[in-house]
Design an enzyme around this catalytic site. Structure first.
Site, PDB file in Angstrom:
ATOM      1  N   LYS A  73       0.878  -1.178   0.000  1.00 50.18           N
ATOM      2  CA  LYS A  73       0.000   0.000   0.000  1.00 50.18           C
ATOM      3  C   LYS A  73       0.909   1.220   0.000  1.00 50.18           C
ATOM      4  O   LYS A  73       1.790   1.346   0.846  1.00 50.18           O
ATOM      5  CB  LYS A  73      -0.912   0.031   1.227  1.00 50.18           C
ATOM      6  CG  LYS A  73      -1.733   1.339   1.276  1.00 50.18           C
ATOM      7  CD  LYS A  73      -2.894   1.249   2.246  1.00 50.18           C
ATOM      8  CE  LYS A  73      -2.642   1.996   3.512  1.00 50.18           C
ATOM      9  NZ  LYS A  73      -3.885   2.238   4.293  1.00 50.18           N
ATOM     10  N   THR A 100      -3.952   5.742  17.638  1.00 50.43           N
ATOM     11  CA  THR A 100      -2.499   5.905  17.803  1.00 50.43           C
ATOM     12  C   THR A 100      -1.739   5.008  16.832  1.00 50.43           C
ATOM     13  O   THR A 100      -1.724   3.788  16.990  1.00 50.43           O
ATOM     14  CB  THR A 100      -2.099   5.606  19.262  1.00 50.43           C
ATOM     15  OG1 THR A 100      -2.761   6.554  20.094  1.00 50.43           O
ATOM     16  CG2 THR A 100      -0.610   5.727  19.461  1.00 50.43           C
TER      17      THR A 100
END
Ligand code: NAD
Length: 321
Positions: free
Chosen positions: A67, A221
């Site tokens: 990706k 996070t």
């Protein structure tokens, strides 16, 4: 070679497809059948952009790819999403390019699938109240997917920017769940399952606010320095993650690890629970916490499903290389 557009991904990949793809690849990771390669992420010195690659190989699912993309903060002003990504899938037998797949919708749907997998395996079966901390783009996907995992009766939500909450409320209303905007202390006191999905750099949810038996999915996070929950809450919980290496370096546990409150050995890959090699939750009062850091194999897994479904439905563009 197939080209699968963003629009086609939205048409062909549903939440159940993403859930299964993510659950399977977490299981493969825990068995050692699938692994993520080191992540590259660079400030390119142009357009304030952060650009990078997430790559990996799933030997069980035979999915190889990368990706590529990142974050362009000026995109919103151009009518584009700030996060932009594309998935490249390769034939693991030959290295030939198999498919180019739009990665924006898939990122949201695979991230929501990740917290959903954690809820499915770790939350109390009788969970009734869903708590949402965060109200940005991802939060709407998170809410829709989480709502399918338990018989939730209502949603309590808090966001540091309260003006963003009405969009999340609209999703809750659409899926038939009463919605209440509350202070974070009340959210912790009432929620059986909590999802945090913000860009915070300091704790928003403290240990003493969370009730026994809660399941918390920390999803925001994903970078060094970010933090959504109190390190003492992480230390008080039984901690699970998608990938330990990311959890301790860029995930929510980085702070508890850095402060010496927990050891890396106390963190369990969720794939072990999926594979039946770890019991998961051990009591109705235990707090379970899933640190969903977001791994490249999740993207490859859902992109592979998108390519297969688009091809089967005649919705992919076929191009000769
Ligand atoms: P968004 O910009 O649409 O929304 C941002 C959210 O964070 C809002 O709730 C906003 O109120 C809050 N926020 C912004 N600045 C803040 C600050 N300084 N302190 C506290 N809260 C703040 O973003 P999004 O697309 O919804 O993404 C939310 C977070 O999820 C981001 O941190 C993103 O990097 C992360 N993310 C994680 C994964 C994963 O796999 N774990 C995947 C995609 C996104």
């Amino acid at each position: 070679m197939l080209i699968v557009s963003e629009e086609t991904c939205q048409k062909v990949v549903g939440r159940a497809d993403a859930f299964k793809a993510v659950e399977d690849v977490f299981g493969a990771m825990a068995r050692g059948d699938a692994y993520n390669f080191p992540v590259i992420r660079e400030a390119i010195g142009h357009a304030d952009a952060l650009y990078g690659f997430k790559s990996g190989f799933d030997r069980a699912g035979l999915v190889l790819g990368v990706k590529s993309g990142g974050y362009w903060p000026g995109n919103m002003a151009k009518g584009l999403t700030n996060h932009q990504s594309t998935v490249f899938l390769f034939d693991p037998d030959t290295g030939q390019l198999d498919a180019l797949v739009g990665g924006n919708y898939l990122t949201a749907v695979r991230t929501a699938a990740s917290s959903s997998v954690s809820i499915s395996h770790l939350a109390r079966k009788d969970a009734k109240v869903l708590g949402m901390v965060g109200a940005g783009h991802q939060s709407q996907f998170q809410l829709r997917a989480a709502a399918e995992q338990r018989q939730f009766e209502r949603v309590v939500a808090w966001n540091p920017h309260p003006e963003m909450l009405p969009k999340l409320e609209a999703v809750a209303t659409e899926i038939g769940l009463p919605f209440e905007a509350v202070e974070p202390e009340k959210l912790g006191a009432e929620a059986d399952v909590i999802i945090t999905i913000t860009s915070a750099f300091e704790p928003l949810l403290m240990k003493d606010w969370v009730k026994p038996g809660a399941h918390i999915a920390c999803m925001g996070t994903d970078t060094k320095g970010k933090q959504e929950v109190d390190a003492a809450l992480v230390a008080a919980a039984t901690v699970f993650t998608d990938e330990i290496a990311q959890s301790v370096s860029i995930g929510e546990t980085q702070h508890a690890i850095g402060a010496g409150l927990i050891a890396e050995t106390a963190i369990t890959p969720i794939g072990k629970v999926i594979n039946g090699d770890h019991p998961g939750r051990s009591s109705d009062t235990e707090i379970t916490l899933f640190d969903g850091t977001g791994v490249g194999l999740q993207d490859l897994a859902v992109a592979s499903v998108a390519a297969k479904l688009a091809q089967a439905q005649g919705a992919a563009q076929v191009v000769s290389l």
